[in-house]
Design a protein around this motif. Sequence first.
Motif, PDB file in Angstrom:
ATOM      1  N   ALA A   1      43.253  83.920  23.415  1.00 50.25           N
ATOM      2  CA  ALA A   1      41.812  83.972  23.684  1.00 50.25           C
ATOM      3  C   ALA A   1      41.434  83.089  24.861  1.00 50.25           C
ATOM      4  O   ALA A   1      40.462  83.383  25.575  1.00 50.25           O
ATOM      5  N   GLU A   2      42.193  82.023  25.089  1.00 52.71           N
ATOM      6  CA  GLU A   2      41.910  81.139  26.221  1.00 52.71           C
ATOM      7  C   GLU A   2      42.128  81.866  27.546  1.00 52.71           C
ATOM      8  O   GLU A   2      41.387  81.662  28.508  1.00 52.71           O
ATOM      9  N   PHE A   3      43.154  82.713  27.591  1.00 49.72           N
ATOM     10  CA  PHE A   3      43.378  83.521  28.798  1.00 49.72           C
ATOM     11  C   PHE A   3      42.224  84.494  28.999  1.00 49.72           C
ATOM     12  O   PHE A   3      41.735  84.676  30.116  1.00 49.72           O
TER      13      PHE A   3
ATOM     14  N   ALA B   1      50.798  77.362  27.460  1.00 46.91           N
ATOM     15  CA  ALA B   1      51.013  78.461  26.525  1.00 46.91           C
ATOM     16  C   ALA B   1      52.463  78.914  26.574  1.00 46.91           C
ATOM     17  O   ALA B   1      53.183  78.627  27.547  1.00 46.91           O
ATOM     18  N   PRO B   2      52.903  79.651  25.544  1.00 45.01           N
ATOM     19  CA  PRO B   2      54.244  80.248  25.619  1.00 45.01           C
ATOM     20  C   PRO B   2      54.352  81.124  26.863  1.00 45.01           C
ATOM     21  O   PRO B   2      53.436  81.905  27.173  1.00 45.01           O
ATOM     22  N   ILE B   3      55.451  80.998  27.569  1.00 44.29           N
ATOM     23  CA  ILE B   3      55.598  81.725  28.831  1.00 44.29           C
ATOM     24  C   ILE B   3      55.592  83.226  28.604  1.00 44.29           C
ATOM     25  O   ILE B   3      54.987  83.981  29.375  1.00 44.29           O
ATOM     26  N   ASN B   4      56.229  83.685  27.533  1.00 42.58           N
ATOM     27  CA  ASN B   4      56.261  85.125  27.282  1.00 42.58           C
ATOM     28  C   ASN B   4      54.854  85.671  27.014  1.00 42.58           C
ATOM     29  O   ASN B   4      54.516  86.776  27.457  1.00 42.58           O
ATOM     30  N   ALA B   5      54.024  84.895  26.317  1.00 44.84           N
ATOM     31  CA  ALA B   5      52.658  85.344  26.031  1.00 44.84           C
ATOM     32  C   ALA B   5      51.847  85.464  27.319  1.00 44.84           C
ATOM     33  O   ALA B   5      51.146  86.464  27.543  1.00 44.84           O
TER      34      ALA B   5
ATOM     35  N   THR C   1      58.963  87.340  17.078  1.00 46.70           N
ATOM     36  CA  THR C   1      58.537  86.418  18.130  1.00 46.70           C
ATOM     37  C   THR C   1      59.740  86.076  19.006  1.00 46.70           C
ATOM     38  O   THR C   1      60.891  86.287  18.618  1.00 46.70           O
ATOM     39  N   ILE C   2      59.473  85.511  20.167  1.00 47.09           N
ATOM     40  CA  ILE C   2      60.553  85.141  21.070  1.00 47.09           C
ATOM     41  C   ILE C   2      61.430  84.051  20.466  1.00 47.09           C
ATOM     42  O   ILE C   2      62.654  84.038  20.656  1.00 47.09           O
ATOM     43  N   ASN C   3      60.839  83.130  19.710  1.00 47.24           N
ATOM     44  CA  ASN C   3      61.621  82.061  19.089  1.00 47.24           C
ATOM     45  C   ASN C   3      62.662  82.625  18.124  1.00 47.24           C
ATOM     46  O   ASN C   3      63.822  82.204  18.118  1.00 47.24           O
TER      47      ASN C   3
ATOM     48  N   ILE D   1      63.132  91.537  25.801  1.00 48.72           N
ATOM     49  CA  ILE D   1      62.256  91.906  26.912  1.00 48.72           C
ATOM     50  C   ILE D   1      60.889  92.394  26.442  1.00 48.72           C
ATOM     51  O   ILE D   1      59.888  92.243  27.159  1.00 48.72           O
ATOM     52  N   LYS D   2      60.805  92.945  25.239  1.00 46.80           N
ATOM     53  CA  LYS D   2      59.493  93.420  24.774  1.00 46.80           C
ATOM     54  C   LYS D   2      58.512  92.269  24.581  1.00 46.80           C
ATOM     55  O   LYS D   2      57.290  92.465  24.670  1.00 46.80           O
ATOM     56  N   GLN D   3      59.028  91.063  24.338  1.00 49.36           N
ATOM     57  CA  GLN D   3      58.150  89.901  24.193  1.00 49.36           C
ATOM     58  C   GLN D   3      57.517  89.505  25.524  1.00 49.36           C
ATOM     59  O   GLN D   3      56.563  88.725  25.556  1.00 49.36           O
ATOM     60  N   PHE D   4      58.040  90.049  26.618  1.00 44.36           N
ATOM     61  CA  PHE D   4      57.490  89.789  27.959  1.00 44.36           C
ATOM     62  C   PHE D   4      56.754  91.017  28.502  1.00 44.36           C
ATOM     63  O   PHE D   4      56.466  91.085  29.695  1.00 44.36           O
TER      64      PHE D   4
END
Length: 302
Positions: free
Chosen positions: A59-61, A71-75, A124-126, A285-288
């Motif tokens: 929401a911040e973006f 933020a998480p880079i992938n997000a 999630t990416i983690n 890759i789908k997380q990006f």
Amino acid sequence: MKKLLALALSTILALSATSAEDYTIKVSSPNGAPSIALVALAEKNPENYTYVAAETISAEFANNKADFIIAPINAGAKLYKMGKSKYKLAAVVTWGNLYFASQRKNFKLKDIKKAGITLFGENTINASIALSVLEKNKIKTKAVDYLAGAANTQSLLLSDADAIVLTAEPALTAATMKNKNITAYALNDLYKKATGFDGFTQAGLFVRAETIEQHPEEVRAYLEQAKESCDRCTSDVQAVAKAAAALEILPNAKIAENAIPHCAIRYLSARAAKNQIETTAHIDIKQFGGDVPADDFYYGEN
């Protein structure tokens, strides 16, 4: 007439200089480990820093109000690709605070093969990175269960003596302070064996496109300060821990002081980290958003 023009020009220049000097950088960050990176700056002007729940960082973006967002880079990459963010990645600031842990006596990672593991954050990416590094290190797990977050796997770690979990700092430090029987292994050690890199590109410092255009000097100056703040997480842990506790980013100074060295906080400009970002992206890759970030996602010169 010339005197009037000269006076008007000098007034305009003076006002411009004043507005540049008076511009206040606003920063948003998820509460917890990633925000430690900027603690040395936040303690000086806490009113300019907003902390939100990790799950609401997207929401911040969308709000497009903060000059910088951690933020998480992938997000950030996924939102940028979808056209839902006007923030460019300026730097990587955290490189993985994840750990495999258990109370089991003589716990070894190979125990995962028979016992299974509980991760946090399904899809999630983690979670993807955790499973990837286990597989690449030939630790094929018998079963995988999921809980919502690191706080949940921390609770399981403390309540079930046989459980093997993925957790994160500072939750791990808080758990080990309650139970000295806990043994933990850094995911980053397995990641390095698999990729050759010291940690994966986890959280980044994003900068708003509008701020880049309207206040380029302030952006450059702030990034220099951000690097110094990250460096202090290694050079002056005690002071950073005290500030993190005072800002209520971490529960208390004792947990903070023990956890910070294990949070992998390190500043590297986004363009310098591009290869490492793409290595992380290819794990899931789908997380990006289905592809590695485009060149215009990165702030700075080539």
